[in-house]
Structures are given as C-alpha cells and as structure tokens.
Write an enzyme that holds these catalytic residues in place. Structure first.
Site, PDB file in Angstrom:
ATOM      1  N   HIS A  83      36.377 -45.875-103.054  1.00  0.00           N
ATOM      2  CA  HIS A  83      37.400 -46.080-104.085  1.00  0.00           C
ATOM      3  C   HIS A  83      37.854 -47.535-104.013  1.00  0.00           C
ATOM      4  CE1 HIS A  83      41.304 -44.440-106.144  1.00  0.00           C
ATOM      5  NE2 HIS A  83      41.022 -45.661-106.555  1.00  0.00           N
ATOM      6  N   HIS A 142      38.138 -50.898-106.860  1.00  0.00           N
ATOM      7  CA  HIS A 142      37.948 -51.459-108.204  1.00  0.00           C
ATOM      8  C   HIS A 142      37.563 -52.925-108.033  1.00  0.00           C
ATOM      9  CE1 HIS A 142      40.092 -48.025-110.152  1.00  0.00           C
ATOM     10  NE2 HIS A 142      40.699 -47.997-108.974  1.00  0.00           N
ATOM     11  N   GLU A 154      47.497 -39.171-108.636  1.00  0.00           N
ATOM     12  CA  GLU A 154      48.112 -40.393-108.056  1.00  0.00           C
ATOM     13  C   GLU A 154      49.576 -40.392-108.474  1.00  0.00           C
ATOM     14  OE1 GLU A 154      46.615 -44.051-109.767  1.00  0.00           O
ATOM     15  OE2 GLU A 154      47.502 -45.246-108.188  1.00  0.00           O
ATOM     16  N   ASP A 195      41.266 -49.362-102.843  1.00  0.00           N
ATOM     17  CA  ASP A 195      41.689 -49.316-104.252  1.00  0.00           C
ATOM     18  C   ASP A 195      41.575 -50.712-104.893  1.00  0.00           C
ATOM     19  OD1 ASP A 195      44.589 -47.825-105.948  1.00  0.00           O
ATOM     20  OD2 ASP A 195      42.500 -48.051-106.543  1.00  0.00           O
ATOM     21  N   ASP A 196      42.620 -51.541-104.704  1.00  0.00           N
ATOM     22  CA  ASP A 196      42.628 -52.911-105.263  1.00  0.00           C
ATOM     23  C   ASP A 196      43.082 -53.856-104.152  1.00  0.00           C
ATOM     24  OD1 ASP A 196      43.727 -50.863-107.576  1.00  0.00           O
ATOM     25  OD2 ASP A 196      42.294 -52.324-108.350  1.00  0.00           O
ATOM     26  N   HIS A 220      40.309 -40.488-111.347  1.00  0.00           N
ATOM     27  CA  HIS A 220      41.634 -40.628-110.742  1.00  0.00           C
ATOM     28  C   HIS A 220      42.458 -39.425-111.216  1.00  0.00           C
ATOM     29  CE1 HIS A 220      40.376 -44.695-109.951  1.00  0.00           C
ATOM     30  NE2 HIS A 220      41.555 -45.075-109.526  1.00  0.00           N
TER      31      HIS A 220
HETATM   32  N1  LIG Z   1      45.155 -47.255-108.500  1.00  0.00           N
HETATM   33  C1  LIG Z   1      44.718 -47.260-109.787  1.00  0.00           C
HETATM   34  N2  LIG Z   1      45.020 -46.205-110.561  1.00  0.00           N
HETATM   35  C2  LIG Z   1      44.577 -46.167-111.833  1.00  0.00           C
HETATM   36  N3  LIG Z   1      43.853 -47.133-112.390  1.00  0.00           N
HETATM   37  C3  LIG Z   1      43.539 -48.205-111.643  1.00  0.00           C
HETATM   38  N4  LIG Z   1      42.823 -49.323-111.925  1.00  0.00           N
HETATM   39  C4  LIG Z   1      42.809 -50.078-110.821  1.00  0.00           C
HETATM   40  N5  LIG Z   1      43.489 -49.493-109.836  1.00  0.00           N
HETATM   41  C5  LIG Z   1      43.956 -48.322-110.320  1.00  0.00           C
HETATM   42 ZN   LIG Z   2      42.003 -46.647-108.129  1.00  0.00          ZN
END
Ligand SMILES: Nc1ncnc2[nH]cnc12
Ligand SMILES: [Zn+2]
Length: 335
Positions: free
Chosen positions: A19, A21, A198, A276-277, A195
């Site tokens: 996971h 991006h 969350e 994630d990011d 997703h």
């Molecule tokens: N945590 C996240 N939740 C939904 N969309 C995303 N795009 C990038 N990170 C995300």
């Molecule tokens: Zn994500």
C-alpha cells in the site's frame, strides 16, 4: 517499547509493501527540482514552506496538497525519477517486493498522456533492485464513467500493471459506485483492491468485498467496529493493508498509542504494515514499523507475523510466495 534489538529486527527483516501511492512518495525537494526543470509555478516559496503545509486535519486536507504536489509531473523522466527514488528507499528498508499504486487520472486530467505516466513508472520498476508491480487506482471522487474511460485507456499497457484499486475521498463515494468498472477489470484478469474503512464505515468494507469482489482491503481499520465483519475477515483471511503513520497524520487515530493495529492482530486478522504516502506522512515502511512497535505492545513474534502476512497477501505466484515466506522464517530462526 522499541529497543535496539527489535529495531534492528524490523529494519532487516524481509518484507513486502502493498500500500504505497507513488505520487505520495514525491518528497518536497523533488517537487521543487521538478518544478524548476519543468518551469511549473508552485504556491510555496521554499521546500520548508511546502513541508510546513503537511499538517493535515483529515483525508481531504491531505488530498488537496497531494494533487497539487503531483502537478510538477509532466515528462516520462519525471515519473521515472519519482519511482526510482521510492524504490531506492524501499530497497534500503529491505522491501523485497512492492505493489505500487498510481493515479493516472491525476495526470491525464492535466494533459499528460497515459503512456508517459505508465512508461516512466514501469521503466523504473524494471530497473529496480527488487520485485515491483503496479496497481492502477481509480479516483473515487470522479464518476464511474471516468474510471471506465481510464480502464479503456490503459488496455494497450495491460502488460505493465497487475491490478486496479480505488482511492481518493472515501466518505460519500461508496465502493458500489464502481461496480461496473471493477467487474470489467475482473473479467480482464486484473487483481482487485480498494481503500475501505479508512474514514468510511464497516459497510464500505462489506461493499468492497461483496460488490467489487476485492482480494485485499486497503486500510480497513474501521472493521473493528463490526464484530461480524471481523469474524468474516478472519475466516477469509482477507488482508488489510494498514498504514499506521498515515492514520495518525490524517487523524484517523489521535496518537499511535491508540492505533488498533495490536487489536487487529490479536483478533487474528491478516494485517500488513505499509507507508501509504511516505513523503507526506513522515516515513517509509520501516518508520511505520518503528512507530507502531514503539507505541504499542508488539514484539518479535508480531514482527514475524506481519512480515509473513505481507508476502502471503502479495499478488505473486505460489512458488515465489513460498520462497519469500521461507526467507522470513530463516531470518527469524537465526535472528
Ligand atoms: N490514504 C489515502 N486514502 C485515500 N486516497 C489516497 N490517495 C493517496 N493516499 C490516500
Ligand atoms: Zn492509500
């Protein structure tokens, strides 16, 4: 508490990341370098000013900045450089296999050709010192028709990605909104993830499972609100790609000490740890392990389970999966 021995174990254990991006790995320094290279005007005067903007109150406040950051990506080389930088960090974290999300609509909406996006990212994956696959995400704040058009646009590059996902603003855009495009993707033999859970409720997780027929749930931390859903996820060993630092930065949990990762594991759920990011949430995959193990009652047994889960949930052939699982077991046998 994270002592040196456990930290070294987490650092060095072989792991998969499922996971991440790729646009979320764009560090402020690289955003500025690409803005300069492409003569793109940024709304921030310096790297520090941009990094100072990374104080988020929820998912949407992050997404607004995230999409702005991606605006500097114009050429194939930009996508290559971004991806190569992430893969180098993943390799340093002893990631042996990674499945990377990319958001083509973020770029095609700016006039960047689909092939520029996927060729740049894919070439970097081919040059990487680890196994790397691509998962194309549909932006759920856009229409299903837009997603269908993106799937059609991707078909000439079908050999360069293994699956589709669903990301962006969750609440108000339930999985069932994308039933048709996920059915098409499934009929094309693509792997399916989304997703869910969350910020959205357990019902979104159930809809991702029952309507979209996903094979993994991205995040899924709100599953604990429904004992019946937890029982189902445990029975099916449906993997959850949990992102601890993301959940704190986006206020899904107030502090890491109240994250439910330990409870999820204790319930028998197939939990994995992911970044994630990473450029926006304060760390790559190992920093996520460190932060969770420092704040929660987790030990080497949990580390081994999480490492095994990450390969178990990966979209790789059984032979490679067996080899990675044996690598984890050998690592912990001699650690
Ligand atoms: N945590 C996240 N939740 C939904 N969309 C995303 N795009 C990038 N990170 C995300
Ligand atoms: Zn994500």
């Amino acid at each position: 508490m994270l002592d040196d021995r456990l930290r070294t174990l987490l650092q060095n254990m072989p792991k998969a990341e499922l996971h991440i991006h790729i646009e979320g790995s764009l560090e402020p320094e690289l955003i500025f370098a690409l803005a300069q290279r492409n003569n793109v005007q940024l709304a921030y005067a310096s790297v520090e000013a941009l990094r100072d903007a990374y104080a988020f109150s929820d998912l949407q406040s992050f997404l607004d900045i995230y999409y702005a950051g991606a605006s500097v990506l114009l050429t194939e080389q930009d996508f290559y450089d971004m991806t190569a930088a992430y893969l180098a960090r993943a390799h340093a974290d002893n990631v042996r296999h990674t499945e990377i999300f990319f958001d083509p609509q973020t770029h095609t909406a700016r006039g960047v050709p689909f092939e520029t996006v996927i060729n740049g990212i894919w070439r970097a994956c081919q040059d990487a010192p680890l196994s790397a696959e691509l998962i194309m995400c549909f932006l759920r704040h856009l229409s299903e028709d837009d997603a269908i058009a993106t799937l059609d646009e991707s078909l000439p590059y079908r050999d360069k990605f293994i699956g589709v996902g669903l990301d962006s603003s969750e609440v108000g855009h339930p999985p069932e909104k994308f039933a048709r495009v996920f059915e098409r993707a499934r009929n094309l033999g693509l792997r399916l993830v989304a997703h869910a859970g969350e910020e959205g409720p357990p019902a979104y997780i159930e809809s991702a499972l029952d309507v979209l027929k996903v094979e993994r749930i991205d995040h899924g931390v709100r599953s604990l609100e429904s004992p019946a859903l937890v029982e189902r996820l445990v029975r099916e060993q449906m993997a959850l790609t949990v992102c601890p630092l993301s959940n704190i930065k986006l206020r899904v949990f107030d502090v890491m000490g109240s994250h439910n990762l330990r409870t999820l594991l204790g319930a028998g759920l197939a939990v994995t740890v992911n970044s994630d990011d990473p450029a926006y949430f304060g760390g790559y995959v190992n920093e996520n392990y460190f932060a969770a193990f420092d704040a929660l009652p987790l030990d080497a047994t949990h580390a081994r389970q999480l490492a095994r889960n990450s390969f178990q949930a990966a979209f790789i052939d059984p032979e490679r999966k067996r080899a990675f699982l044996a690598e984890v077991d050998d690592f912990f046998a001699t650690a």
